[in-house]
Scaffold this active site. Structure first.
Site, PDB file in Angstrom:
ATOM      1  N   LYS A 164      34.616  30.344  32.376  1.00  0.00           N
ATOM      2  CA  LYS A 164      34.299  29.391  33.457  1.00  0.00           C
ATOM      3  C   LYS A 164      33.736  28.099  32.853  1.00  0.00           C
ATOM      4  O   LYS A 164      34.081  27.749  31.735  1.00  0.00           O
ATOM      5  CB  LYS A 164      33.349  30.023  34.479  1.00  0.00           C
ATOM      6  CG  LYS A 164      33.817  31.410  34.935  1.00  0.00           C
ATOM      7  CD  LYS A 164      33.126  31.869  36.163  1.00  0.00           C
ATOM      8  CE  LYS A 164      33.533  33.301  36.460  1.00  0.00           C
ATOM      9  NZ  LYS A 164      33.167  33.731  37.785  1.00  0.00           N
ATOM     10  N   GLY A 197      31.041  37.786  40.178  1.00  0.00           N
ATOM     11  CA  GLY A 197      29.747  37.170  39.865  1.00  0.00           C
ATOM     12  C   GLY A 197      28.604  37.670  40.736  1.00  0.00           C
ATOM     13  O   GLY A 197      27.526  37.082  40.747  1.00  0.00           O
ATOM     14  N   SER A 230      32.688  41.620  38.280  1.00  0.00           N
ATOM     15  CA  SER A 230      31.486  42.258  37.745  1.00  0.00           C
ATOM     16  C   SER A 230      31.781  43.449  36.829  1.00  0.00           C
ATOM     17  O   SER A 230      31.056  44.448  36.847  1.00  0.00           O
ATOM     18  CB  SER A 230      30.539  42.653  38.882  1.00  0.00           C
ATOM     19  OG  SER A 230      30.146  41.490  39.597  1.00  0.00           O
ATOM     20  N   HIS A 271      42.575  31.455  40.514  1.00  0.00           N
ATOM     21  CA  HIS A 271      41.247  32.075  40.541  1.00  0.00           C
ATOM     22  C   HIS A 271      40.584  31.751  41.879  1.00  0.00           C
ATOM     23  O   HIS A 271      40.747  30.650  42.418  1.00  0.00           O
ATOM     24  CB  HIS A 271      40.395  31.551  39.376  1.00  0.00           C
ATOM     25  CG  HIS A 271      39.134  32.348  39.196  1.00  0.00           C
ATOM     26  ND1 HIS A 271      38.036  32.153  39.986  1.00  0.00           N
ATOM     27  CD2 HIS A 271      38.828  33.358  38.340  1.00  0.00           C
ATOM     28  CE1 HIS A 271      37.090  33.012  39.618  1.00  0.00           C
ATOM     29  NE2 HIS A 271      37.539  33.750  38.619  1.00  0.00           N
ATOM     30  N   ASN A 314      36.926  35.078  30.881  1.00  0.00           N
ATOM     31  CA  ASN A 314      36.987  33.802  31.612  1.00  0.00           C
ATOM     32  C   ASN A 314      35.604  33.173  31.487  1.00  0.00           C
ATOM     33  O   ASN A 314      34.675  33.596  32.168  1.00  0.00           O
ATOM     34  CB  ASN A 314      37.348  34.069  33.084  1.00  0.00           C
ATOM     35  CG  ASN A 314      37.231  32.807  33.937  1.00  0.00           C
ATOM     36  OD1 ASN A 314      37.180  31.698  33.410  1.00  0.00           O
ATOM     37  ND2 ASN A 314      37.188  32.984  35.248  1.00  0.00           N
ATOM     38  N   GLU A 374      41.153  40.561  41.950  1.00  0.00           N
ATOM     39  CA  GLU A 374      39.730  40.219  41.913  1.00  0.00           C
ATOM     40  C   GLU A 374      39.195  40.104  43.338  1.00  0.00           C
ATOM     41  O   GLU A 374      39.337  39.040  43.975  1.00  0.00           O
ATOM     42  CB  GLU A 374      39.531  38.884  41.202  1.00  0.00           C
ATOM     43  CG  GLU A 374      39.998  38.860  39.772  1.00  0.00           C
ATOM     44  CD  GLU A 374      39.214  37.847  38.946  1.00  0.00           C
ATOM     45  OE1 GLU A 374      38.535  38.261  38.015  1.00  0.00           O
ATOM     46  OE2 GLU A 374      39.249  36.641  39.277  1.00  0.00           O
ATOM     47  N   GLU A 409      37.707  30.923  42.631  1.00  0.00           N
ATOM     48  CA  GLU A 409      36.853  29.721  42.622  1.00  0.00           C
ATOM     49  C   GLU A 409      37.707  28.460  42.760  1.00  0.00           C
ATOM     50  O   GLU A 409      37.296  27.481  43.399  1.00  0.00           O
ATOM     51  CB  GLU A 409      35.995  29.699  41.339  1.00  0.00           C
ATOM     52  CG  GLU A 409      34.885  30.748  41.413  1.00  0.00           C
ATOM     53  CD  GLU A 409      34.400  31.278  40.077  1.00  0.00           C
ATOM     54  OE1 GLU A 409      34.685  30.662  39.031  1.00  0.00           O
ATOM     55  OE2 GLU A 409      33.731  32.331  40.079  1.00  0.00           O
TER      56      GLU A 409
END
Ligand code: PEP
Length: 251
Positions: free
Chosen positions: A11, A173, A212, A95, A9, A167, A97
């Site tokens: 991003k 991250g 991560s 996701h 991904n 996730e 985010e």
């Protein structure tokens, strides 16, 4: 036997020139690997570039989001049919985010999941709890309701042509990875929940871990019974790391 899948991904990262270097190195790095599927999900403007770089390789490509609508007056949106025009196989939906920064709630995620599938894309459905939710002991309840939003629309059967990515938000991250045991516990919970509705779908479902993942921890994570690969953010921008993660996922 479920084959492992490693999905990058990117991003909102990349650029035409740097993508050439990254894609070439990933193509060389995964060439010849057996028993592992790999894909990169890239920003919309780079789909054409990914398609042309990857079309004669074993690496699939996809997008990071999709509109829930098919066409019309939705300025700035990109439909599932448009993604298919660029040969996408996968699209990430839900996701954390998108959920946290762009207000995509469970209903919207379910709409996007359905729109992707209706067009023939494979949605990678992200689920996961925040640190506060984990600390409050409600990880399973959170993940369960995120799954329920999608299953309520299409039944457990809709997961036959989808991928789930667990996730934990606190691991994305941050450099903090869930321990293999922590991740396995949630993956087993997800598979068990789906199995209660449809055992065959649950058995075949690829459930990825994201948060991560790097070359140094991939082996341990991928050795867990219900972890079928990874959704890789930061490390997917580093060809050596991403390739090493794919190597760790080989059967
Ligand atoms: C992600 O964005 O899905 C992700 C898992 O990111 P990272 O690997 O950087 O934690």
């Amino acid at each position: 036997m479920r084959e492992k899948l490693v999905a990058g991904n990117w991003k909102m990262n990349g650029g035409l020139a740097e993508n050439v270097v990254l894609l070439d190195a990933v193509i060389a790095g995964v060439a010849g690997l057996r028993g592992v599927q790999s894909t990169v999900c890239v920003p919309f403007p780079y789909l054409y570039q990914a398609q042309h770089a990857l079309r004669n390789t074993s690496i699939a490509w996809g997008a990071e989001s999709v509109s829930q609508y098919t066409h019309g007056a939705y300025t700035g949106e990109v439909s599932a049919a448009m993604l298919l025009d660029f040969g996408c196989r996968y699209v990430i939906v839900g996701h954390s985010e998108r959920r946290a920064l762009f207000g995509e709630e469970d209903g919207v995620v379910a709409d996007k999941f359905s729109a992707a599938q209706a067009a023939g894309l494979i949605p990678i459905l992200c689920v996961g709890e925040t640190l506060a939710e984990r600390d409050a002991g409600i990880t399973e309840a959170v993940v369960s309701s995120q799954l329920d939003a999608v299953v309520a629309r299409g039944g457990a059967e809709c997961l036959a042509t989808a991928v789930v990515a667990y996730e934990p938000v606190w691991a994305i991250g941050t450099g903090k990875t869930a321990t293999p045991a922590q991740a396995q516990a949630v993956h087993a919970f997800i598979r068990g929940k789906i199995a209660a509705m449809n055992a065959a779908v649950a058995n075949d479902l690829q459930i990825l871990y994201g948060g991560s993942v790097k070359a140094a921890n991939a082996n341990e994570l991928f050795s867990m019974a219900d972890i079928d690969g990874g959704l890789i953010g930061g490390a997917s921008l580093d060809a050596a790391e991403f390739t090493a993660i794919c190597v760790a996922a080989q059967s």
